[in-house]
Design a protein around this motif. Structure first.
Motif, PDB file in Angstrom:
ATOM      1  N   THR A  59       0.847  -1.190   0.000  1.00 59.83           N
ATOM      2  CA  THR A  59       0.000   0.000   0.000  1.00 59.83           C
ATOM      3  C   THR A  59       0.882   1.239   0.000  1.00 59.83           C
ATOM      4  OG1 THR A  59      -1.855   1.092   1.127  1.00 59.83           O
ATOM      5  CG2 THR A  59      -0.170   0.118   2.528  1.00 59.83           C
ATOM      6  N   VAL A  60       0.378   2.307  -0.601  1.00 62.25           N
ATOM      7  CA  VAL A  60       1.106   3.569  -0.693  1.00 62.25           C
ATOM      8  C   VAL A  60       0.144   4.712  -0.413  1.00 62.25           C
ATOM      9  CG1 VAL A  60       2.381   5.134  -2.214  1.00 62.25           C
ATOM     10  CG2 VAL A  60       2.752   2.666  -2.391  1.00 62.25           C
ATOM     11  N   SER A  61       0.538   5.625   0.477  1.00 64.42           N
ATOM     12  CA  SER A  61      -0.230   6.839   0.710  1.00 64.42           C
ATOM     13  C   SER A  61       0.738   7.963   1.044  1.00 64.42           C
ATOM     14  CB  SER A  61      -1.218   6.647   1.873  1.00 64.42           C
ATOM     15  OG  SER A  61      -0.541   6.685   3.116  1.00 64.42           O
ATOM     16  N   ALA A  62       0.194   9.159   1.251  1.00 65.01           N
ATOM     17  CA  ALA A  62       1.050  10.303   1.598  1.00 65.01           C
ATOM     18  C   ALA A  62       1.728  10.098   2.940  1.00 65.01           C
ATOM     19  CB  ALA A  62       0.222  11.582   1.619  1.00 65.01           C
ATOM     20  N   SER A  63       1.079   9.402   3.864  1.00 60.08           N
ATOM     21  CA  SER A  63       1.581   9.268   5.227  1.00 60.08           C
ATOM     22  C   SER A  63       2.454   8.054   5.444  1.00 60.08           C
ATOM     23  CB  SER A  63       0.412   9.206   6.210  1.00 60.08           C
ATOM     24  OG  SER A  63      -0.406  10.346   6.116  1.00 60.08           O
ATOM     25  N   ASP A  64       2.202   6.990   4.687  1.00 63.75           N
ATOM     26  CA  ASP A  64       2.896   5.740   4.958  1.00 63.75           C
ATOM     27  C   ASP A  64       2.934   4.895   3.700  1.00 63.75           C
ATOM     28  OD1 ASP A  64       0.600   3.537   5.095  1.00 63.75           O
ATOM     29  OD2 ASP A  64      -0.151   5.349   6.076  1.00 63.75           O
ATOM     30  N   ALA A  65       3.755   3.849   3.759  1.00 61.20           N
ATOM     31  CA  ALA A  65       3.833   2.876   2.679  1.00 61.20           C
ATOM     32  C   ALA A  65       4.412   1.586   3.231  1.00 61.20           C
ATOM     33  CB  ALA A  65       4.688   3.391   1.527  1.00 61.20           C
ATOM     34  N   THR A  66       4.084   0.498   2.586  1.00 60.29           N
ATOM     35  CA  THR A  66       4.683  -0.785   2.930  1.00 60.29           C
ATOM     36  C   THR A  66       6.195  -0.693   2.742  1.00 60.29           C
ATOM     37  OG1 THR A  66       2.689  -1.925   2.188  1.00 60.29           O
ATOM     38  CG2 THR A  66       4.698  -3.241   2.322  1.00 60.29           C
ATOM     39  N   PRO A  67       7.003  -1.264   3.639  1.00 55.91           N
ATOM     40  CA  PRO A  67       8.449  -1.251   3.420  1.00 55.91           C
ATOM     41  C   PRO A  67       8.814  -1.739   2.017  1.00 55.91           C
ATOM     42  CG  PRO A  67       7.978  -2.085   5.609  1.00 55.91           C
ATOM     43  CD  PRO A  67       6.649  -1.935   4.914  1.00 55.91           C
ATOM     44  N   GLY A  68       9.723  -1.017   1.394  1.00 49.38           N
ATOM     45  CA  GLY A  68      10.064  -1.257  -0.003  1.00 49.38           C
ATOM     46  C   GLY A  68       9.412  -0.262  -0.939  1.00 49.38           C
ATOM     47  N   TYR A  69       8.400   0.452  -0.433  1.00 49.74           N
ATOM     48  CA  TYR A  69       7.650   1.423  -1.233  1.00 49.74           C
ATOM     49  C   TYR A  69       7.814   2.813  -0.634  1.00 49.74           C
ATOM     50  CZ  TYR A  69       5.854  -2.650  -3.559  1.00 49.74           C
ATOM     51  OH  TYR A  69       5.789  -3.813  -4.294  1.00 49.74           O
ATOM     52  N   LEU A  70       7.620   3.840  -1.463  1.00 52.21           N
ATOM     53  CA  LEU A  70       7.899   5.211  -1.056  1.00 52.21           C
ATOM     54  C   LEU A  70       6.621   5.936  -0.677  1.00 52.21           C
ATOM     55  CD1 LEU A  70      10.433   6.227  -3.863  1.00 52.21           C
ATOM     56  CD2 LEU A  70      10.867   5.012  -1.708  1.00 52.21           C
ATOM     57  N   PRO A  71       6.491   6.416   0.569  1.00 55.41           N
ATOM     58  CA  PRO A  71       5.335   7.236   0.923  1.00 55.41           C
ATOM     59  C   PRO A  71       5.317   8.506   0.075  1.00 55.41           C
ATOM     60  CG  PRO A  71       6.593   6.578   2.871  1.00 55.41           C
ATOM     61  CD  PRO A  71       7.428   6.257   1.680  1.00 55.41           C
ATOM     62  N   GLY A  72       4.124   8.996  -0.160  1.00 55.35           N
ATOM     63  CA  GLY A  72       3.954  10.217  -0.951  1.00 55.35           C
ATOM     64  C   GLY A  72       2.561  10.261  -1.537  1.00 55.35           C
ATOM     65  N   ARG A  73       2.171  11.403  -2.023  1.00 52.05           N
ATOM     66  CA  ARG A  73       0.824  11.580  -2.564  1.00 52.05           C
ATOM     67  C   ARG A  73       0.558  10.596  -3.696  1.00 52.05           C
ATOM     68  NH1 ARG A  73      -0.430  16.466  -5.137  1.00 52.05           N
ATOM     69  NH2 ARG A  73      -2.583  15.772  -4.900  1.00 52.05           N
ATOM     70  N   VAL A  74      -0.683  10.122  -3.735  1.00 55.34           N
ATOM     71  CA  VAL A  74      -1.128   9.285  -4.842  1.00 55.34           C
ATOM     72  C   VAL A  74      -1.676  10.229  -5.911  1.00 55.34           C
ATOM     73  CG1 VAL A  74      -2.639   7.401  -5.554  1.00 55.34           C
ATOM     74  CG2 VAL A  74      -1.633   7.395  -3.265  1.00 55.34           C
ATOM     75  N   LYS A  75      -0.831  10.579  -6.850  1.00 59.08           N
ATOM     76  CA  LYS A  75      -1.193  11.599  -7.832  1.00 59.08           C
ATOM     77  C   LYS A  75      -2.080  11.026  -8.938  1.00 59.08           C
ATOM     78  CE  LYS A  75       3.158  14.118  -7.207  1.00 59.08           C
ATOM     79  NZ  LYS A  75       4.388  14.607  -7.902  1.00 59.08           N
ATOM     80  N   ARG A  76      -2.908  11.898  -9.460  1.00 57.96           N
ATOM     81  CA  ARG A  76      -3.723  11.550 -10.621  1.00 57.96           C
ATOM     82  C   ARG A  76      -2.816  11.266 -11.812  1.00 57.96           C
ATOM     83  NH1 ARG A  76      -5.642  14.340 -15.070  1.00 57.96           N
ATOM     84  NH2 ARG A  76      -7.687  13.673 -15.862  1.00 57.96           N
ATOM     85  N   GLY A  77      -3.178  10.266 -12.611  1.00 57.07           N
ATOM     86  CA  GLY A  77      -2.414   9.960 -13.809  1.00 57.07           C
ATOM     87  C   GLY A  77      -2.209   8.468 -13.977  1.00 57.07           C
TER      88      GLY A  77
END
Length: 488
Positions: free
Chosen positions: A108-126
């Motif tokens: 899972t990825v969100s602005a606040s957190d992410a699964t280890p191995g993934y980068l937290p950050g905004r889920v941008k449109r596109g």
């Protein structure tokens, strides 16, 4: 440092012809209610398929979290074949957002957190891209299913990275012990960053390098576990289909691509990126027997080769012999390093470890020492080694250096060790083993040997325990980089 265009890297890989396949896009509606939206995708990857399968996912506005689960079938393979293995990761419109290989079945990825191995950050449109890597496929094929869930709403508080500082207290110009190949839960390790840092301290290491497979996510958390007594350096293990190599000393958050084979001619480009970031490129376990682990790129442009990876084995013995042949060739020499590649218990952090002579306990000085070959390798912090070449006129040179004297000048090498009970010392030159001497029973003593540059173009030392392993006749305890003799 040159800026790497992460989007261009993705587009290049997607358009790489036979190396990848791109499926039809998956679309979601804009938010129509409070609940999440889910799409389930499936397909079959045939035996002999391309390395990468891309699934475009069109993400609408208003999404605050993207979550993915996946699975694949594992039929019994025919005799002589290995079972199915499928890796996964994700890119967004700006580039890399995470990779877990085959270690996890969801992320899972969100602005606040992410699964280890993934980068937290905004889920941008596109347009995002799921990337599937069919690492192994049985002749029957590989059936897969992936479920993508989008949640809507305002973003939570932004994740605040806490990278490790580039300097620890140190002892000034000194020998520093480190393990430069380690994994945590941010790739396929089972130790947390806290557990790895604790293991490094227990092993009496001065520094470690974080080398997660194909991701930079751990660099955002190491600051919580570094300290005046432990330097933590960011890196990455780049796992191509034709071998693995580590990038040591990357700036926090820097990511190096892995989607190429030796025939693609791409390695030079990424090694240049590593060097422009003032980091080092090191061939990792070049003869490891696992699928895709054998190093097929050659050593041109690399900064070191990992001749000892984890407990001593036959493939380490073979790598050491091949590396010694490179020294004989007389070209630009490539220093040797040794690291644990520890992933989980019972693998031992610091078995082996590289002991580096550096100006201080900081990222720049440690990397400079590794690059120059001012280092030796040991099975633990209990082992101490000093290796010096000298002339009767008082000229000296140490590990990784050259004693620049005429070809017929007598040169004496002195190997002083401790912490090596029951071991034997070997002096090795371009002619092979020249001296084999038992060490004192308490493992502490000095072995001396005299030669000339005409007779020996370099000298290096090994300490071995006459104790067989499962695949070798004895066990390596320590080995040094060479001292070169004669005019350059």
């Amino acid at each position: 440092m040159a800026t790497v265009n992460r989007r261009q890297l993705l587009l290049t890989a997607v358009s790489a012809g036979a190396a990848s396949v791109v499926l039809d896009p998956v679309s979601f509606a804009s938010a129509t209610g409070p609940g999440p939206q889910t799409r389930t995708l499936s397909g079959t990857i045939a035996y002999g398929a391309p390395d990468w399968v891309y699934i475009p996912v069109d993400v609408p506005s208003g999404v605050n979290r993207i979550s993915v689960t996946y699975s694949y079938d594992r039929p019994a393979p025919p005799p002589g074949y290995e079972g199915n293995a499928l890796d996964i990761g994700v890119f967004d419109g700006d580039g890399f957002r995470g990779w877990s290989g085959g270690f996890r079945d969801s992320f899972t990825v969100s602005a606040s957190d992410a699964t280890p191995g993934y980068l937290p950050g905004r889920v941008k449109r596109g347009r995002w891209h799921l990337i599937l890597g069919p690492y192994r496929v049985v002749p029957q094929g590989l059936r897969w299913t992936a479920t993508v869930t989008l949640e809507f709403g305002p973003d939570g508080p932004a994740f605040t990275p806490r990278p490790a500082p580039h300097k620890a207290a140190g002892r000034g110009r000194a020998w520093y012990r480190g393990d430069m190949h380690l994994h945590t839960v941010h790739s396929d390790g089972r130790r947390t960053p806290a557990e790895v840092a604790a293991g490094a301290r227990a092993a009496k290491l001065d520094f470690i390098v974080s080398t997660e497979h194909n991701t930079s996510s751990a660099s955002g958390v190491w600051g919580a576990y570094a300290g005046p007594d432990l330097l933590i350096i960011d890196g990455e293990e780049i796992t191509t289909r034709n071998g693995h190599y580590t990038a040591l000393g990357l700036p926090a958050g820097t990511w190096i691509d892995w989607r190429y084979r030796a025939a693609d001619g791409s390695l030079d480009r990424f090694v240049r990126d590593i060097h422009q970031a003032d980091a080092l490129a090191v061939a990792a376990h070049p003869l490891a027997p696992c699928v895709g682990c054998g190093w097929k790129f050659g050593y041109e442009g690399l900064d070191a080769v990992e001749v000892w990876n984890g407990p001593w084995t036959l493939d380490d013995e073979a790598v050491l012999a091949n590396w010694d042949n490179l020294l004989v060739e007389g070209k630009r020499w490539i220093p040797a390093v040794g690291n644990s590649d520890a992933h989980s218990e019972p693998q031992v952090i610091g078995l082996p470890q590289t002991v580096v002579h550096a100006d201080g306990l900081d990222r720049k000085s440690i990397l400079a020492g590794v690059r120059a070959g001012r280092s030796w390798i040991a099975e633990s912090a209990a082992v101490e080694v000093s290796f010096i070449a000298s002339t009767v006129r008082g000229r000296t040179a140490g590990i990784g250096e050259r004693l620049d004297v005429d070809d017929d000048t007598p040169v004496t090498v002195d190997l002083t060790v401790s912490g090596t009970p029951g071991c034997v010392a070997r002096i090795v030159t371009d002619q092979g083993q020249r001296l084999l001497a038992p060490l004192p029973a308490d493992g502490q003593g000095t072995v001396s040997w005299t030669t000339t540059p005409r007779n020996s173009r370099y000298v290096r030392a090994e300490i071995r325990r006459p104790q067989p392993t499962a695949t070798t006749a004895d066990t390596m305890v320590a080995l040094t980089n060479p001292i070169f003799l004669g005019n350059a």
